[in-house]
Write a protein that holds these residues in place. Structure first.
Motif, short mmCIF file in Angstrom:
data_model
loop_
_atom_site.label_atom_id
_atom_site.label_comp_id
_atom_site.label_asym_id
_atom_site.label_seq_id
_atom_site.Cartn_x
_atom_site.Cartn_y
_atom_site.Cartn_z
N THR A 432 -0.96 2.16 1.56
CA THR A 432 0.04 2.89 1.55
C THR A 432 -0.54 4.85 1.79
N TYR A 436 0.17 7.16 5.06
CA TYR A 436 0.58 8.67 4.69
C TYR A 436 -0.54 9.13 5.46
N GLN A 441 4.44 8.21 7.01
CA GLN A 441 5.60 8.29 6.48
C GLN A 441 7.13 7.03 5.66
N LYS A 445 6.15 5.20 2.72
CA LYS A 445 7.25 5.32 1.61
C LYS A 445 8.09 3.70 1.19
N ARG A 446 7.57 3.36 1.91
CA ARG A 446 8.10 1.51 1.74
C ARG A 446 7.08 0.90 1.42
N PHE A 448 4.80 2.40 -1.12
CA PHE A 448 4.82 2.64 -2.28
C PHE A 448 6.35 1.82 -2.64
N GLY A 449 7.08 1.61 -2.63
CA GLY A 449 8.46 0.87 -3.35
C GLY A 449 8.10 0.19 -4.05
N THR A 469 5.64 11.63 -7.48
CA THR A 469 4.99 11.35 -6.34
C THR A 469 4.08 10.58 -5.47
N LEU A 470 5.05 10.25 -4.06
CA LEU A 470 4.13 9.87 -3.40
C LEU A 470 2.69 10.29 -3.20
#
Lengths: 635, 558
Positions: A432, A436, A441, A445-446, A448-449, A469-470
């Protein structure tokens, strides 16, 4: 009468002893076979003549000779004398060629214990190399079905060279990188995974012999004639000589130092001929060099090039200058051998899986090799290309655990999914972050999910680092990574800008420089309150200056930092945008000039005066929203 | 066989006279061819073999000249020398030495550091030669004396005005003289090849420096002086007093032992650098002008205390005579060393103060190890754990001393073999002599092995305590009907008793001293000559003479 009694008693004792000996012979023979202590003379392949002769000559006394040699080696090592260590290791392993633990022990002893006894880096590297060579050139060829020897060799690369436990680890990394770059050059820098693998495949597909080369590629004769005409043979020394020339001519540090002479031992005549005859030079580079590279890898380093391609296809663009790449290769060879063993329960496959994942993690964290041979400067930087590879590998590991065959864990039975959660969590954190920071990005996000899902499975989803948040996650993790107080925004920003300078400008990588500046700008702009969840920002406007000034101040601090080598600071200066230089030059000119002179550099070459930018009102090159160029000529 | 083969014809005499010079000429020619073919190392080895062979013949001629007198002892010595020259075993062993010595340098790995190659060559050539010469001496003495007895030649010898003690002494003297020639020959060969090896290119500058200052030299070891004897004694006395007050019963049970333990503890304490503390160790008696070398070697074997982590490292900063060392790029660098290993730090001779002292100050910079809550202390084993090696002489003189010690050991073995042969048959005398040789060479190993085998291994034990312990063990095992253990204990008594009578060659290990660049002290040489070359031979030959006097030589043949 008494004589008869004596004879009778002796006869009975003889019979008892014979029967007893016969009874235990089978057990002893089996133990000797299991431990690999026996070197059978019949039908054995691959035993070198000297091993066979010595083993046959000594016969039963072989064990005694081995004991004497071990005792001597131990005694001398206790006394701190290592002049016989290598020779005794060779003799011990010669006398016990099939006893795997002997090879492993001797290699480990040289690479760790004896190496640690000397303070001279070159000598330490010599012992580490001896340990590697013992396994690579003798132990493994004599025991090709012994997986532990492959793992022992992988461990030397992974731990001794690849990790940071040894105080001389940078020296080892630099020597390995230099050695491999002489042979292979830089095959993966700036390329995609597919391009890197394709580049290497040309080496694997090269002919195996000179005859085959001339047969399959008759046009290579021109190149071979060119070599012969200038006293060079198509062999390893020629390959390394050309490799060194290439390294010298592409060295950034050489340019900064004003060094433009060729390395010692360069065949100048050959180089001039190559410049004059482009066709022959092209044939040399396209036909002969790949053949030589293949021969060196297979003959000197005992690496199967076809296998190397398979490993790269599985694990990504492995840079063979990196120790973890070699660790992965040898580990894979060991896994292949162990799969062929009848008794899987003797092997801890979970440990192998974890080891493989660990190596991939190391490559993710540091798989990009930045090496300058003129100063032996080496740096290992993150390589996000390995994130996808790691993800695939761990998914495969999960599938394997869930399959009918399972994954053995030695005395602990079979592995479970939860055994890999820690590793998976670490990977997701890093993936992650890197995605980033390095600009992807969507991937960030993927990941991080997925990370939040895993955190939920493990019951830690309420932690601030996962629940916000991310961007908050990135800032917290970055702060933790650089060891700064998360409540001090200035410190976080300074750390990010320093990172941009040291990983970007110092390496001539404006893309990386701009990415970090972007992140810092976002953090600055968003004004994160990273130490107090629930609040949006804690920025005190009266304490922070505007962002461009922040960058200039950090830049000036870095240039003043005397713990950084002057050459590194010179590179940063060379690649820094002109407005950044202009902002700090007046206050630093004297300091930089003194530093350059103290280091024996020409101040005008090391820290030239910046060109006046067209618009002096804003640092135009600091482009928070845009992407910088790939590496180009320094500013 | 045709008669002409038995006849000593002029042609045969001419061939016999020219054979050796012709062979020598051929060998020289071959060496020249090898040199021109670019095989210099092989050529040098062949020349070495030629030189050793010529030297051997020269040595024999010298011996014949020296032992040409008519004194009975000289005459007996002369006969054993002639025997030695004539027997196949002697020739075989001499040939092995002549071939293997020059060949050994060719077997060394050229990619190995030059210092290591030279050390390896010195160690193995001298050790190998010692073993071969020992076997030669033992075999010669046993075969000569036993052969004289078995073949009745001794009657003819003793019929002359020759006393039995003269016979025994003469045998020994002849072998000792032969050993001296062979040791000298080996010495010349080893020295020559060492000098040739030293001319080869080194791996790097440090390797070259190591060859010159750590291998081809003679270094002595110096240990730090205790800061103040009086202060130390006061500290020990104060601690004793305190312990006596705190635990009088334990102290009174074994006061001498308790004092010893406290003293050892204090010494150990002095060798320990606690966390965030600084300790200074003073080395005195150094004379920079006499040292005549650029570097000294500081050898350390550190341990960590207060840490349960077995592979903990030690981190410290070093000062030499109050100067930070090493100081590179404006920084005082720290050392991080592995524990339980000997480390060598090169120290420039220039740091020695004018008064010949070197103060080595160590500051413990260990951090708290993971899993611990206090920083670790650094400890050095008193003695070998902290010492300074400095040059006291050159290689040549040291080499001569080493050869002298080597010869003294062989002289002792010759005496043992002669003594054994005066009353045992040949095979038994040979085995007994070999047993004495092996016991002398590996005495420390056997002593340790016996202790471990019988379960009484204790580094701090004395003879009295071991005896007490073993007698106690024997009684216990007998009372408990543990026959095998009792047998082992009795066996250990016998073995220990035997080992006590044999001198330990390990105490005179001149080969290792030469190979590691350590001085062979003059005192050690004199002790070797006195004990190994004089005292033991005197005792052994006296015993041999006594046995020969009492032996019925006629009856022993029937």
């Amino acid at each position: 009468m008494s004589d008869r009694l004596v004879i009778t008693v002796a006869g009975v004792m003889l019979a008892v002893c014979l029967v007893g000996a016969a009874a235990v012979t089978g057990i002893v023979e089996k133990q000797r076979d299991d431990l690999g202590l026996v070197v059978k003379m019949e039908g054995v392949e691959g035993i070198p003549p000297h091993v066979a002769v010595v083993t046959a000559a000594l016969g039963t006394f072989r064990g005694l000779a081995v004991d004497v040699l071990w005792a001597r080696a131990d005694h001398l090592q206790d006394e701190g004398e290592y002049y016989e260590a290598q020779t005794l290791s060779e003799w011990i392993t010669t006398l016990q060629p099939r006893f795997q633990k002997v090879w492993g022990f001797q290699a480990w002893n040289m690479a760790w214990n004896i190496a640690a006894a000397t303070q001279v880096p070159a000598e330490r590297w010599g012992w580490v190399r001896r340990g590697m060579e013992l396994l690579r050139t003798k132990g493994i060829p004599l025991n090709p079905n012994a997986p532990n020897l492959y793992f022992d060799l992988a461990w030397i690369f992974q731990n001794k060279i690849g990790r940071v436990g040894d105080s001389q680890h940078w020296y080892y990394k630099a020597r390995l990188a230099g050695e491999m770059q002489e042979v292979l050059g830089d095959l993966v820098g700036g390329k995609t995974t597919a391009e890197a693998i394709e580049q290497f495949r040309r080496i694997a597909d090269a002919p195996d012999s000179l005859e085959e080369l001339q047969q399959k590629r008759p046009e290579s004769r021109v190149a071979l004639d060119l070599l012969a005409a200038h006293g060079a043979a198509p062999d390893e020394p020629t390959l390394r000589m050309l490799g060194r020339v290439l390294m010298a001519t592409s060295s950034m540090d050489a340019k900064a130092l004003g060094i433009d002479k060729l390395p010692n031992g360069t065949n100048v005549g050959l180089l001039e001929a190559m410049q004059a005859d482009k066709d022959a030079a092209a044939r040399l580079l396209q036909d002969v060099i790949p053949y030589l590279q293949k021969r060196v890898l297979e003959d000197r380093y005992r690496m199967d090039t076809a296998e190397m391609v398979r490993v790269m296809e599985r694990y990504g663009p492995l840079d063979w200058r990196h120790p973890q790449s070699h660790a992965i290769y040898w580990s894979e060879r060991g896994v292949e051998v162990s799969r062929g063993l009848a008794r899987r329960d003797n092997v801890n496959e979970l440990m192998l899986v974890r080891g493989r994942l660990l190596m991939l993690m190391e490559l993710l964290r540091s798989g990009r090799v930045e090496f300058d041979p003129m100063t032996n400067r080496i740096d290992l930087l993150p390589d996000p290309r390995f994130a996808g590879v790691y993800e695939t590998a761990i998914k495969e590991a999960f599938d394997l655990i869930a399959s009918d065959k399972g994954v053995t864990a030695d005395m602990f039975g079979f592995a479970e999914e939860a055994d890999l959660f820690d590793a998976y969590e670490k990977f997701l954190n890093i993936a992650t972050m890197f995605s980033y920071l390095y600009g992807d990005q969507a991937e960030a996000k993927r990941y991080f999910g997925i990370l939040r899902d895993l955190a939920a499975r493990r019951g830690v989803e309420d932690l601030p680092v996962y629940s916000d948040t991310l961007e908050n996650f990135v800032a917290m993790r970055f702060g933790g990574m650089v060891g700064v107080n998360l409540g001090d925004l200035r410190q976080v920003l300074d750390a990010m800008i320093r990172r941009a300078i040291t990983e970007g400008l110092a390496m001539g990588d404006l893309k990386t420089f701009n990415r970090f500046i972007n992140v810092a700008h976002k953090v600055y702009d968003r004004r994160y309150a990273v130490s107090r969840p629930g609040e949006v920002y804690v920025l005190d406007d009266t304490k922070l200056v505007d962002f461009p000034t922040l960058v200039s101040n950090s830049f000036a601090n870095v240039l003043r930092d005397t713990s950084l080598p002057v050459l590194a600071r010179s590179r940063m200066w060379a690649w820094a945008p002109e407005p950044m230089k202009a902002a700090v030059y007046a206050s630093l000119a004297e300091t930089l000039t003194a530093a350059a002179e103290a280091a024996g550099l020409d101040p005008q070459r090391a820290f030239p005066e910046p060109r006046k930018p067209a618009d002096e009102s804003s640092p135009a090159a600091v482009r928070p929203e845009g992407e910088g160029d790939e590496r180009g000529a320094p500013g | 066989m045709p008669r002409w083969r038995d006849r000593e014809t002029p042609a045969r005499r001419l061939i016999a006279r020219l054979a050796w010079p012709a062979l020598t000429a051929v060998a020289f020619a071959l060496a020249g061819l090898l040199w021109r073919a670019g095989l210099q190392p092989q050529a040098i080895s062949l020349l070495g073999m030629i030189g050793l062979t010529i030297g051997l013949f020269g040595g024999i001629a010298l011996l014949r000249a020296l032992f040409s007198g008519s004194h009975p002892v000289i005459a007996v010595a002369r006969t054993i020398i002639e025997e030695a020259i004539g027997t196949r075993l002697t020739i075989l062993l001499a040939v092995i030495v002549i071939i293997s010595l020059p060949t050994l340098p060719l077997l060394l790995d050229p990619s190995e550091r030059l210092a290591y190659r030279i050390q390896f060559f010195l160690a193995w050539s001298l050790s190998g030669a010692t073993v071969l010469l020992a076997i030669l001496s033992i075999a010669l003495c046993c075969s000569s004396v036993c052969g004289d007895i078995d073949s009745k030649r001794i009657h003819m010898a003793l019929a002359k005005p020759l006393q039995r003690w003269e016979y025994v002494l003469g045998k020994w003297l002849g072998v000792v003289a032969l050993q001296a020639v062979l040791v000298a020959l080996v010495g010349i060969g080893v020295y020559g090849f060492t000098a040739a090896l030293a001319r080869l290119p080194a791996s790097d500058n440090l390797d070259r420096l190591a060859v010159e200052e750590q291998v081809l030299t003679a270094r002595a070891a110096l240990r730090p002086s205790h800061p103040s004897g009086e202060e130390f004694e006061k500290s020990v006395a104060a601690t004793i007093e305190q312990i006596r007050k705190d635990d009088p019963s334990t102290f009174d049970k074994d006061p001498a032992g308790a004092r010893q333990r406290i003293r050892s503890h204090k010494v150990h304490e002095w060798h320990t650098v606690t966390a965030d503390a600084v300790s200074t160790y003073v080395f005195t008696g150094l004379e920079p002008k006499r040292i005549n070398a650029r570097l000294l070697q500081l050898r350390l074997k550190p341990f960590t205390l207060n840490s349960s982590i077995s592979d903990a490292q030690v981190k410290f900063a070093l000062w030499l005579n109050d100067r930070a060392y090493p100081f590179r790029d404006g920084r005082h660098e720290e050392y991080t060393l592995a524990t339980d290993m000997i480390h060598t730090i090169d120290v420039p001779t220039s740091v020695i103060a004018a008064d010949g002292t070197l103060r080595v100050t160590i500051e413990n910079r260990n951090l708290v190890m993971p899993g611990e809550d206090v920083p670790t202390s650094i400890s050095f084993i008193p003695g070998k754990g902290l010492e300074l090696l400095y040059r006291v002489g050159g290689f040549e003189g040291n080499f001569l001393r080493g050869l002298t010690v080597m010869w003294a050991k062989l002289a002792m073995l010759a005496a043992a073999a002669v003594a054994a042969a005066t009353w045992l048959g040949f095979p038994t005398a040979l085995l007994a002599s070999l047993m004495i040789y092996i016991s002398a060479a590996a005495q420390a190993f056997f002593a340790d092995a016996i202790d471990i085998y019988t379960g009484v291994d204790d580094a701090k034990s004395t003879l009295t305590s071991m005896l007490r312990l073993r007698i106690g063990m024997l009684a216990e095992t007998l009372l408990g009907f543990q026959w095998w253990e009792a047998f082992k204990t009795v066996g250990s008594f016998v073995a220990d008793g035997f080992l006590c009578l044999i001198p330990s060659f390990g105490a005179y290990d001149s080969v290792t001293q030469l190979a590691t660049g350590r001085v062979v002290p003059g005192g050690e040489v004199w002790m070797a000559l006195l004990i190994l070359a004089c005292a033991y031979p005197l005792l052994l030959l006296a015993a041999g003479w006594a046995l020969l006097e009492r032996r019925d030589l006629v009856g022993s043949l029937s």
